[in-house]
Design a protein around this motif. Structure first.
Motif, PDB file in Angstrom:
ATOM      1  N   PRO A   1       0.797  -1.226   0.000  1.00  0.00           N
ATOM      2  CA  PRO A   1       0.000   0.000   0.000  1.00  0.00           C
ATOM      3  C   PRO A   1       0.832   1.281   0.000  1.00  0.00           C
ATOM      4  N   THR A   2       2.162   1.153   0.140  1.00  0.00           N
ATOM      5  CA  THR A   2       3.033   2.327   0.129  1.00  0.00           C
ATOM      6  C   THR A   2       4.155   2.096  -0.872  1.00  0.00           C
ATOM      7  N   PRO A   3       4.772   3.163  -1.382  1.00  0.00           N
ATOM      8  CA  PRO A   3       5.801   3.010  -2.411  1.00  0.00           C
ATOM      9  C   PRO A   3       7.017   2.202  -1.976  1.00  0.00           C
ATOM     10  N   ASP A   4       7.234   2.051  -0.661  1.00  0.00           N
ATOM     11  CA  ASP A   4       8.436   1.355  -0.197  1.00  0.00           C
ATOM     12  C   ASP A   4       8.217  -0.149  -0.014  1.00  0.00           C
ATOM     13  N   ARG A   5       7.091  -0.685  -0.491  1.00  0.00           N
ATOM     14  CA  ARG A   5       6.788  -2.104  -0.267  1.00  0.00           C
ATOM     15  C   ARG A   5       7.890  -3.007  -0.834  1.00  0.00           C
ATOM     16  N   PHE A   6       8.364  -2.713  -2.016  1.00  0.00           N
ATOM     17  CA  PHE A   6       9.433  -3.510  -2.624  1.00  0.00           C
ATOM     18  C   PHE A   6      10.642  -3.577  -1.695  1.00  0.00           C
ATOM     19  N   TYR A   7      11.082  -2.421  -1.229  1.00  0.00           N
ATOM     20  CA  TYR A   7      12.276  -2.376  -0.377  1.00  0.00           C
ATOM     21  C   TYR A   7      12.045  -3.119   0.937  1.00  0.00           C
ATOM     22  N   ARG A   8      10.854  -2.987   1.500  1.00  0.00           N
ATOM     23  CA  ARG A   8      10.578  -3.626   2.791  1.00  0.00           C
ATOM     24  C   ARG A   8      10.578  -5.156   2.666  1.00  0.00           C
ATOM     25  N   ILE A   9      10.109  -5.683   1.555  1.00  0.00           N
ATOM     26  CA  ILE A   9      10.145  -7.135   1.356  1.00  0.00           C
ATOM     27  C   ILE A   9      11.592  -7.604   1.262  1.00  0.00           C
ATOM     28  N   CYS A  10      12.401  -6.881   0.505  1.00  0.00           N
ATOM     29  CA  CYS A  10      13.827  -7.239   0.398  1.00  0.00           C
ATOM     30  C   CYS A  10      14.494  -7.247   1.763  1.00  0.00           C
ATOM     31  N   GLU A  11      14.200  -6.240   2.578  1.00  0.00           N
ATOM     32  CA  GLU A  11      14.809  -6.143   3.905  1.00  0.00           C
ATOM     33  C   GLU A  11      14.299  -7.231   4.841  1.00  0.00           C
ATOM     34  N   LYS A  12      12.993  -7.452   4.842  1.00  0.00           N
ATOM     35  CA  LYS A  12      12.387  -8.382   5.785  1.00  0.00           C
ATOM     36  C   LYS A  12      12.903  -9.798   5.605  1.00  0.00           C
TER      37      LYS A  12
ATOM     38  N   VAL B   1      16.614 -10.678   0.993  1.00  0.00           N
ATOM     39  CA  VAL B   1      16.723 -11.090  -0.408  1.00  0.00           C
ATOM     40  C   VAL B   1      18.138 -10.860  -0.913  1.00  0.00           C
ATOM     41  N   THR B   2      18.740 -11.912  -1.472  1.00  0.00           N
ATOM     42  CA  THR B   2      20.090 -11.805  -2.025  1.00  0.00           C
ATOM     43  C   THR B   2      20.081 -11.665  -3.539  1.00  0.00           C
ATOM     44  N   LYS B   3      19.053 -12.226  -4.192  1.00  0.00           N
ATOM     45  CA  LYS B   3      18.978 -12.169  -5.648  1.00  0.00           C
ATOM     46  C   LYS B   3      17.542 -11.888  -6.059  1.00  0.00           C
ATOM     47  N   LEU B   4      17.409 -11.062  -7.094  1.00  0.00           N
ATOM     48  CA  LEU B   4      16.099 -10.578  -7.508  1.00  0.00           C
ATOM     49  C   LEU B   4      15.935 -10.742  -9.001  1.00  0.00           C
ATOM     50  N   LEU B   5      14.783 -11.235  -9.412  1.00  0.00           N
ATOM     51  CA  LEU B   5      14.402 -11.233 -10.830  1.00  0.00           C
ATOM     52  C   LEU B   5      13.127 -10.432 -10.994  1.00  0.00           C
TER      53      LEU B   5
ATOM     54  N   LEU C   1      19.796  -2.017   1.267  1.00  0.00           N
ATOM     55  CA  LEU C   1      19.750  -3.429   0.850  1.00  0.00           C
ATOM     56  C   LEU C   1      21.152  -4.033   0.719  1.00  0.00           C
ATOM     57  N   PRO C   2      21.916  -4.079   1.811  1.00  0.00           N
ATOM     58  CA  PRO C   2      23.292  -4.563   1.720  1.00  0.00           C
ATOM     59  C   PRO C   2      23.418  -6.030   1.327  1.00  0.00           C
ATOM     60  N   GLN C   3      22.360  -6.837   1.514  1.00  0.00           N
ATOM     61  CA  GLN C   3      22.444  -8.260   1.180  1.00  0.00           C
ATOM     62  C   GLN C   3      22.186  -8.561  -0.287  1.00  0.00           C
ATOM     63  N   LEU C   4      21.658  -7.580  -1.017  1.00  0.00           N
ATOM     64  CA  LEU C   4      21.334  -7.802  -2.423  1.00  0.00           C
ATOM     65  C   LEU C   4      22.609  -7.951  -3.247  1.00  0.00           C
ATOM     66  N   GLU C   5      22.714  -9.067  -3.988  1.00  0.00           N
ATOM     67  CA  GLU C   5      23.917  -9.378  -4.755  1.00  0.00           C
ATOM     68  C   GLU C   5      23.706  -9.361  -6.258  1.00  0.00           C
ATOM     69  N   LEU C   6      22.467  -9.466  -6.698  1.00  0.00           N
ATOM     70  CA  LEU C   6      22.195  -9.587  -8.130  1.00  0.00           C
ATOM     71  C   LEU C   6      20.801  -9.099  -8.437  1.00  0.00           C
ATOM     72  N   VAL C   7      20.676  -8.402  -9.559  1.00  0.00           N
ATOM     73  CA  VAL C   7      19.380  -8.124 -10.168  1.00  0.00           C
ATOM     74  C   VAL C   7      19.435  -8.678 -11.581  1.00  0.00           C
ATOM     75  N   THR C   8      18.461  -9.488 -11.927  1.00  0.00           N
ATOM     76  CA  THR C   8      18.383  -9.991 -13.291  1.00  0.00           C
ATOM     77  C   THR C   8      17.004  -9.698 -13.846  1.00  0.00           C
ATOM     78  N   VAL C   9      16.957  -9.343 -15.124  1.00  0.00           N
ATOM     79  CA  VAL C   9      15.699  -8.917 -15.748  1.00  0.00           C
ATOM     80  C   VAL C   9      15.487  -9.667 -17.047  1.00  0.00           C
ATOM     81  N   GLN C  10      14.219  -9.763 -17.440  1.00  0.00           N
ATOM     82  CA  GLN C  10      13.846 -10.364 -18.709  1.00  0.00           C
ATOM     83  C   GLN C  10      12.429  -9.956 -19.031  1.00  0.00           C
TER      84      GLN C  10
END
Length: 651
Positions: free
Chosen positions: A336-347, A350-354, A376-385
């Motif tokens: 419901p808020t713009p930071d939902r993506f970031y909060r899921i990664c933190e909670k 998340v180390t890798k994201l597609l 998001l210090p634990q994030l190691e990879l973003v991959t897109v398609q």
């Protein structure tokens, strides 16, 4: 080739930082590439041996593109490899397989042992209601644990599943049910999207009313509203509770159909693409292996909808086949808020994201202040398609998201069953906008209209030149359509219907659908080239360019743009001047339409085909069932009509 395309594909290679590299992964990739160099089928033999077989195959491959088999004589089960294999291992049985969060904030974590138990019981439940090997089961669920369970319950007993996008309308559901003729449907009573309930069961009931044969309906109580069920409906929880033993594990022929996926197109009747049992398993296992580089402690968020084939590829089959922990989120990434993506990664760490590139453009548009507040210090990879990745979004992500992470841009299609060209994570250098080089087991060429291979730097048609296990094997109940669609234009090769170019470094650039290559006064240019210019104008958050017919020039480009709140007042004029200034005087935009949003699928893919319809005809035609929010499309129709009316008044 236009000067702008030449400049685009001359983008320098971006070597991996030392902390982005993986020596172990590099050794594995070198081994795989050595096998491929000797014979691509030797590579597929190696991939096959990484799976658990009930009976070994006798023949690796027979036939050529259009009619081939892999691993003939063997038997294998996808659920066994994705679920039971890990549940039986003491080292992984208690490892989280799925971490799920609903949009309202409810959550659930399921271990591999728990997943195996639920899959076995639902498989027994499907058998109890009459589903047999080879029967079709439709899965009409949002992103839930039960979506994973339903897929693998079908895999366990040899049923053919087809996933229906949970945003489909009544007519879209009816069309797919008519073609698939499922014995059963697994559905949620509703799902949550942007704070509202989406009534899936009501939609299904209306859609199935006209079917000659009524499927058994298994209803998941997602909302807790305990809906009254009809005589041909049964509760999901009650069905599982009634099963004492798991269903036996079917021994599947590697080339049997595993599932159908219906592709949308310009016609109102989508085609059901058929993927095979072992082909999809080995292809997706390898896809995740090279694109994501699984590590034991990874938490992998596939930020896509289960109805987009990317989710089964990367999460339900490919991710679980690698024994990964998968994050599955039900709702919108900014609700419901713009930071939902970031909060899921933190909670969930998340180390890798597609995700689709549109997700990254959304994050970029939300601003650096929000990003900086969530490092998001634990994030190691973003991959897109899923669609082209513009260089500005690549660069922003590479420098800012997670403090700066590698961005693996991958390309594939529904029909290829996986992405197959991208820089191998932890191994290959990156290049903003390119999709790297074909990974082992895949061969392609860029050819002219006569089928002659073109040199580096020259645009042409992208074709696949050898069989690969994960390629679709047919169109459901219409094999002639399969041959006609994919193998007639370039006999002996698979035609992707995409235009591409290879640069001097051997990197592949996919420029978009061949029908997105427009001919302006005898000059051919890809709409992606124009989008790159429009998107680079200050104040432009996102751009989509399409070509429409013109009596004088044949085709003319028009642009739909989203602008930042602080965009300069003359941004549209700057856009209009930029295209001919950078690409040549013949590239004159016929219109620039400023819109609040672009029409997307639920997973964020921009639906350029619909924009082309609206720009050309002032309305949409063809299939709109995959659009997340039809109100966005209606708003765009209004913008276009108002603009054209004003233009007429000013003549």
């Amino acid at each position: 080739m236009s000067d702008n395309l030449s400049e685009l594909i001359s983008t320098p290679l971006l070597p991996l930082r030392p902390d982005w590299q993986s020596p172990a992964h590099k050794r594995a990739a070198e081994h795989a590439r050595a096998l491929h160099a000797e014979d691509p089928d030797k590579y597929w033999e190696w991939v096959g041996r990484q799976q658990r077989w009930q009976r070994p195959w006798s023949t690796l491959r027979e036939g050529e593109l259009g009619d081939f088999t892999y691993y003939a004589g063997g038997s294998i089960n996808v659920a066994d490899n994705c679920v039971d294999r890990w549940a039986e291992d003491p080292r992984t049985r208690d490892k989280p397989a799925i971490i799920w969060e609903g949009e309202p904030g409810d959550s659930r974590t399921v271990t591999y042992a728990e997943l195996a138990d639920e899959v076995g019981r639902l498989a027994a439940g499907l058998s109890a209601v009459g589903v047999r090997r080879g029967d079709v089961v439709a899965i009409y669920l949002p992103n839930t644990v039960e979506a994973f369970v339903a897929v693998h319950a079908c895999n366990r007993i040899g049923a053919i599943y087809t996933i229906l996008f949970s945003g489909f309308s009544e007519e879209a559901v009816r069309s797919r049910l008519e073609q698939a003729e499922p014995k059963a449907v697994v559905v949620a009573d509703a799902s949550y999207r942007r704070g509202r309930e989406v009534p899936l069961l009501d939609t299904l009931r209306a859609a199935r009313a006209s079917l000659p044969q009524q499927p058994v309906t298994i209803v998941l109580d997602r909302t807790g509203n305990a809906r009254a069920l009809t005589a041909d409906e049964t509760g999901y929880a009650e069905l599982l509770a009634a099963q004492v033993e798991p269903a036996p594990m079917a021994e599947m022929d590697p080339n049997e159909p595993a599932f159908l996926i219906f592709t949308s197109g310009t016609s109102a009747r989508p085609k059901g693409v058929v993927h095979s049992v072992a082909g999809f398993l080995v292809g997706t296992w390898a896809n995740v292996r090279w694109q994501v580089g699984p590590e034991d402690d990874d938490v992998y968020w596939v930020a896509a909808d289960v109805g987009w084939l990317t989710f089964p590829i990367q999460a339900v089959v490919g991710g679980l086949a690698n024994g990964m922990t998968i994050v599955c989120y039900e709702g919108a990434l900014d609700a419901p808020t713009p930071d939902r993506f970031y909060r899921i990664c933190e909670k969930y760490g998340v180390t890798k994201l597609l995700a689709a590139p549109t997700v990254l453009r959304m994050l970029r548009g939300l601003g650096d202040a929000l990003n900086d507040a969530h490092p998001l210090p634990q994030l190691e990879l973003v991959t897109v398609q899923g669609e082209p990745l513009d260089s500005e979004t690549f660069t922003w992500t590479n420098l800012h998201l997670g403090g700066g992470v590698p961005v693996v841009n991958a390309y594939g299609q529904t029909e290829t069953g996986s992405t197959w060209t991208y820089p191998i994570h932890g191994v290959d250098s990156l290049k903003a906008g390119s999709v790297g080089t074909p990974v082992p087991g895949h061969t392609c060429a860029v050819v002219d209209d006569a089928g002659r291979e073109v040199p580096a730097g020259v645009k042409g048609n992208l074709v696949i030149t050898r069989p690969l296990p994960t390629l679709a094997r047919s169109v459901w109940r219409d094999p002639a359509r399969y041959t006609e669609t994919y193998f007639t234009r370039f006999p002996g090769w698979y035609a992707t219907s995409d235009e591409a170019v290879v640069d001097a470094d051997g990197h592949l650039w996919v420029l978009g659908r061949s029908d997105d290559v427009i001919n302006i006064a005898a000059h051919r240019i890809s709409t992606m080239e124009i989008e790159e210019v429009v998107g680079s104008v200050a104040g432009v958050l996102e751009a989509a360019v399409v070509g429409i017919p013109d009596a004088t020039r044949g085709t003319v480009p028009v642009a739909f743009v989203r602008l930042a709140a602080a965009a300069p007042a003359d941004t549209v004029e700057t856009i209009i001047a930029a295209a001919p200034g950078q690409l040549g005087k013949y590239v004159q935009l016929a219109d620039v339409f400023v819109v609040d949003q672009l029409p997307r699928t639920r997973t964020g893919k921009t639906m350029r085909r619909l924009l082309r319809d609206v720009a050309a005809e002032g309305r949409t035609s063809g299939d709109t069932s995959a659009v997340e929010d039809l109100a966005v499309l209606e708003q765009i129709v209004t913008v276009v009509r108002d603009s054209k009316r004003k233009a007429e008044e000013n003549k």
